[in-house]
Design a protein around this motif. Structure first.
Motif, PDB file in Angstrom:
ATOM      1  N   THR A  95      12.951   1.264  40.852  1.00  0.00           N
ATOM      2  CA  THR A  95      11.659   2.431  39.846  1.00  0.00           C
ATOM      3  C   THR A  95      12.583   3.397  41.032  1.00  0.00           C
ATOM      4  O   THR A  95      12.392   4.074  40.561  1.00  0.00           O
ATOM      5  N   GLY A  96      12.651   3.529  42.580  1.00  0.00           N
ATOM      6  CA  GLY A  96      13.216   4.553  42.889  1.00  0.00           C
ATOM      7  C   GLY A  96      14.106   5.416  42.080  1.00  0.00           C
ATOM      8  O   GLY A  96      13.975   6.752  42.242  1.00  0.00           O
ATOM      9  N   SER A  97      15.268   4.221  42.158  1.00  0.00           N
ATOM     10  CA  SER A  97      16.317   5.265  41.776  1.00  0.00           C
ATOM     11  C   SER A  97      15.866   5.875  39.683  1.00  0.00           C
ATOM     12  O   SER A  97      16.208   6.792  39.677  1.00  0.00           O
ATOM     13  N   ALA A  98      14.856   5.182  39.086  1.00  0.00           N
ATOM     14  CA  ALA A  98      14.934   6.041  38.099  1.00  0.00           C
ATOM     15  C   ALA A  98      13.976   6.861  38.558  1.00  0.00           C
ATOM     16  O   ALA A  98      13.963   8.092  37.168  1.00  0.00           O
ATOM     17  N   VAL A  99      12.339   7.172  39.458  1.00  0.00           N
ATOM     18  CA  VAL A  99      12.260   8.676  39.997  1.00  0.00           C
ATOM     19  C   VAL A  99      13.417   9.449  39.773  1.00  0.00           C
ATOM     20  O   VAL A  99      13.361  10.453  39.963  1.00  0.00           O
ATOM     21  N   SER A 100      14.173   9.375  40.903  1.00  0.00           N
ATOM     22  CA  SER A 100      14.848  10.195  41.639  1.00  0.00           C
ATOM     23  C   SER A 100      15.821  10.556  40.255  1.00  0.00           C
ATOM     24  O   SER A 100      16.028  12.089  40.572  1.00  0.00           O
ATOM     25  N   VAL A 101      15.955   9.947  38.789  1.00  0.00           N
ATOM     26  CA  VAL A 101      16.499  10.940  37.849  1.00  0.00           C
ATOM     27  C   VAL A 101      15.543  11.911  37.438  1.00  0.00           C
ATOM     28  O   VAL A 101      16.411  12.998  36.851  1.00  0.00           O
ATOM     29  N   VAL A 102      14.643  11.939  37.834  1.00  0.00           N
ATOM     30  CA  VAL A 102      13.597  12.581  36.839  1.00  0.00           C
ATOM     31  C   VAL A 102      13.267  13.853  38.360  1.00  0.00           C
ATOM     32  O   VAL A 102      13.482  14.913  38.077  1.00  0.00           O
ATOM     33  N   LEU A 103      13.699  14.054  39.457  1.00  0.00           N
ATOM     34  CA  LEU A 103      12.933  14.860  40.388  1.00  0.00           C
ATOM     35  C   LEU A 103      14.610  15.235  40.589  1.00  0.00           C
ATOM     36  O   LEU A 103      15.232  16.593  40.439  1.00  0.00           O
ATOM     37  N   TYR A 104      15.767  15.206  39.947  1.00  0.00           N
ATOM     38  CA  TYR A 104      16.792  15.607  40.214  1.00  0.00           C
ATOM     39  C   TYR A 104      17.419  17.415  38.725  1.00  0.00           C
ATOM     40  O   TYR A 104      17.803  17.850  39.048  1.00  0.00           O
ATOM     41  N   ALA A 105      16.402  16.183  37.952  1.00  0.00           N
ATOM     42  CA  ALA A 105      16.077  17.088  36.676  1.00  0.00           C
ATOM     43  C   ALA A 105      14.727  18.510  36.800  1.00  0.00           C
ATOM     44  O   ALA A 105      15.788  19.451  36.758  1.00  0.00           O
ATOM     45  N   VAL A 106      14.077  17.932  37.740  1.00  0.00           N
ATOM     46  CA  VAL A 106      13.561  18.931  38.197  1.00  0.00           C
ATOM     47  C   VAL A 106      14.090  20.447  39.229  1.00  0.00           C
ATOM     48  O   VAL A 106      14.402  21.246  39.372  1.00  0.00           O
ATOM     49  N   PHE A 107      14.896  19.605  40.210  1.00  0.00           N
ATOM     50  CA  PHE A 107      15.766  20.191  40.941  1.00  0.00           C
ATOM     51  C   PHE A 107      16.562  21.318  40.336  1.00  0.00           C
ATOM     52  O   PHE A 107      16.514  22.486  40.683  1.00  0.00           O
ATOM     53  N   ALA A 108      17.047  20.454  39.567  1.00  0.00           N
ATOM     54  CA  ALA A 108      18.186  21.351  38.394  1.00  0.00           C
ATOM     55  C   ALA A 108      17.199  22.915  38.003  1.00  0.00           C
ATOM     56  O   ALA A 108      17.737  24.062  37.705  1.00  0.00           O
ATOM     57  N   VAL A 109      16.129  22.473  37.852  1.00  0.00           N
ATOM     58  CA  VAL A 109      15.708  23.599  36.994  1.00  0.00           C
ATOM     59  C   VAL A 109      14.938  24.315  38.347  1.00  0.00           C
ATOM     60  O   VAL A 109      15.059  25.995  37.705  1.00  0.00           O
ATOM     61  N   VAL A 110      14.458  24.205  39.427  1.00  0.00           N
ATOM     62  CA  VAL A 110      14.598  25.438  40.773  1.00  0.00           C
ATOM     63  C   VAL A 110      15.617  26.062  40.292  1.00  0.00           C
ATOM     64  O   VAL A 110      16.063  27.358  40.876  1.00  0.00           O
ATOM     65  N   VAL A 111      17.276  25.308  40.932  1.00  0.00           N
ATOM     66  CA  VAL A 111      18.006  25.778  41.017  1.00  0.00           C
ATOM     67  C   VAL A 111      18.403  26.358  40.230  1.00  0.00           C
ATOM     68  O   VAL A 111      18.630  27.923  40.673  1.00  0.00           O
ATOM     69  N   LEU A 112      18.603  26.467  38.842  1.00  0.00           N
ATOM     70  CA  LEU A 112      19.267  27.088  37.810  1.00  0.00           C
ATOM     71  C   LEU A 112      17.353  28.510  37.507  1.00  0.00           C
ATOM     72  O   LEU A 112      18.728  29.742  38.046  1.00  0.00           O
ATOM     73  N   GLN A 113      16.884  28.217  38.087  1.00  0.00           N
ATOM     74  CA  GLN A 113      15.745  29.627  38.076  1.00  0.00           C
ATOM     75  C   GLN A 113      16.195  30.494  38.806  1.00  0.00           C
ATOM     76  O   GLN A 113      15.942  31.540  39.245  1.00  0.00           O
ATOM     77  N   ALA A 114      15.814  30.013  40.571  1.00  0.00           N
ATOM     78  CA  ALA A 114      16.700  30.387  41.732  1.00  0.00           C
ATOM     79  C   ALA A 114      17.648  31.464  41.909  1.00  0.00           C
ATOM     80  O   ALA A 114      17.802  32.523  42.030  1.00  0.00           O
ATOM     81  N   ALA A 115      18.913  31.143  40.556  1.00  0.00           N
ATOM     82  CA  ALA A 115      19.817  32.153  40.515  1.00  0.00           C
ATOM     83  C   ALA A 115      19.762  32.355  39.506  1.00  0.00           C
ATOM     84  O   ALA A 115      20.477  33.982  39.066  1.00  0.00           O
ATOM     85  N   GLY A 116      18.073  32.711  38.499  1.00  0.00           N
ATOM     86  CA  GLY A 116      18.505  33.686  37.293  1.00  0.00           C
ATOM     87  C   GLY A 116      18.918  33.210  36.004  1.00  0.00           C
ATOM     88  O   GLY A 116      18.882  34.023  35.461  1.00  0.00           O
ATOM     89  N   LEU A 117      19.073  31.774  36.487  1.00  0.00           N
ATOM     90  CA  LEU A 117      19.848  30.951  34.524  1.00  0.00           C
ATOM     91  C   LEU A 117      19.013  30.646  34.029  1.00  0.00           C
ATOM     92  O   LEU A 117      19.089  30.449  32.625  1.00  0.00           O
ATOM     93  N   LEU A 118      17.572  30.813  34.228  1.00  0.00           N
ATOM     94  CA  LEU A 118      16.342  30.310  33.500  1.00  0.00           C
ATOM     95  C   LEU A 118      15.357  30.774  34.279  1.00  0.00           C
ATOM     96  O   LEU A 118      15.348  31.208  35.426  1.00  0.00           O
ATOM     97  N   ALA A 119      14.070  30.457  33.026  1.00  0.00           N
ATOM     98  CA  ALA A 119      12.737  30.659  33.513  1.00  0.00           C
ATOM     99  C   ALA A 119      12.262  30.686  32.468  1.00  0.00           C
ATOM    100  O   ALA A 119      11.493  30.527  31.443  1.00  0.00           O
ATOM    101  N   VAL A 120      11.893  29.094  33.663  1.00  0.00           N
ATOM    102  CA  VAL A 120      10.116  28.613  32.847  1.00  0.00           C
ATOM    103  C   VAL A 120       9.085  28.214  34.200  1.00  0.00           C
ATOM    104  O   VAL A 120       8.630  27.680  33.499  1.00  0.00           O
ATOM    105  N   LEU A 121       9.846  28.634  35.085  1.00  0.00           N
ATOM    106  CA  LEU A 121       8.773  28.833  36.150  1.00  0.00           C
ATOM    107  C   LEU A 121       8.010  29.398  36.894  1.00  0.00           C
ATOM    108  O   LEU A 121       8.987  30.419  36.338  1.00  0.00           O
ATOM    109  N   PRO A 122       6.469  29.296  37.160  1.00  0.00           N
ATOM    110  CA  PRO A 122       6.647  30.847  38.053  1.00  0.00           C
ATOM    111  C   PRO A 122       7.961  31.624  39.086  1.00  0.00           C
ATOM    112  O   PRO A 122       8.179  30.271  39.943  1.00  0.00           O
ATOM    113  N   GLY A 123       8.010  32.562  38.866  1.00  0.00           N
ATOM    114  CA  GLY A 123       8.928  32.695  39.932  1.00  0.00           C
ATOM    115  C   GLY A 123       8.603  32.427  41.183  1.00  0.00           C
ATOM    116  O   GLY A 123      10.573  32.296  42.322  1.00  0.00           O
TER     117      GLY A 123
END
Length: 125
Positions: free
Chosen positions: A47-75
């Motif tokens: 179950t922890g592994s399954a939750v990790s997959v979701v967290l990794y997706a969130v982490f990727a969104v944060v990284v991409l937005q912080a790099a200016g490659l995505l705009a879905v979260l508040p700055g």
């Protein structure tokens, strides 16, 4: 350089997500994760592994937005989030580095080091 670091971080996160899906599905690779005490993870760690997959997706969104490659979260979320991830992955270097599992130490520690470095590059950019 910032774009390259963000893309590399996302590639590593995607690879880790595939690995965690395999662990959740019962593949006998547990010695590389969760302290390395189980070849096949018990239900709670799956179950922890399954939750990790979701967290990794969130982490990727944060990284991409912080790099200016995505705009879905508040700055501000991305600006703070990339520093949180940098700290989280830096802590992960230590935690994986002291794991009792030799395979986890030698595989996951370098991967988390790459993630921490990539996040730092993005955060400083």
């Amino acid at each position: 350089m910032i774009t390259g670091a963000a893309v590399l971080a996302c590639v590593v996160l995607a690879g880790l997500a595939v690995f965690q899906v395999a662990l959740a599905a019962g593949r006998p690779w547990g010695r590389f994760a969760w302290g390395g005490q189980h070849d096949v993870l018990p239900r709670r760690l799956r179950t922890g592994s399954a939750v990790s997959v979701v967290l990794y997706a969130v982490f990727a969104v944060v990284v991409l937005q912080a790099a200016g490659l995505l705009a879905v979260l508040p700055g501000a979320v991305a600006d703070v989030g990339i520093w949180v991830l940098t700290g989280y992955f830096s802590l992960g270097i230590v935690v994986n580095g002291i794991s009792r599992s030799r395979p986890e130490r030698f595989v996951m520690t370098p991967l988390v080091l790459v993630l921490a470095a990539c996040c730092l590059v993005v955060a400083l950019g």
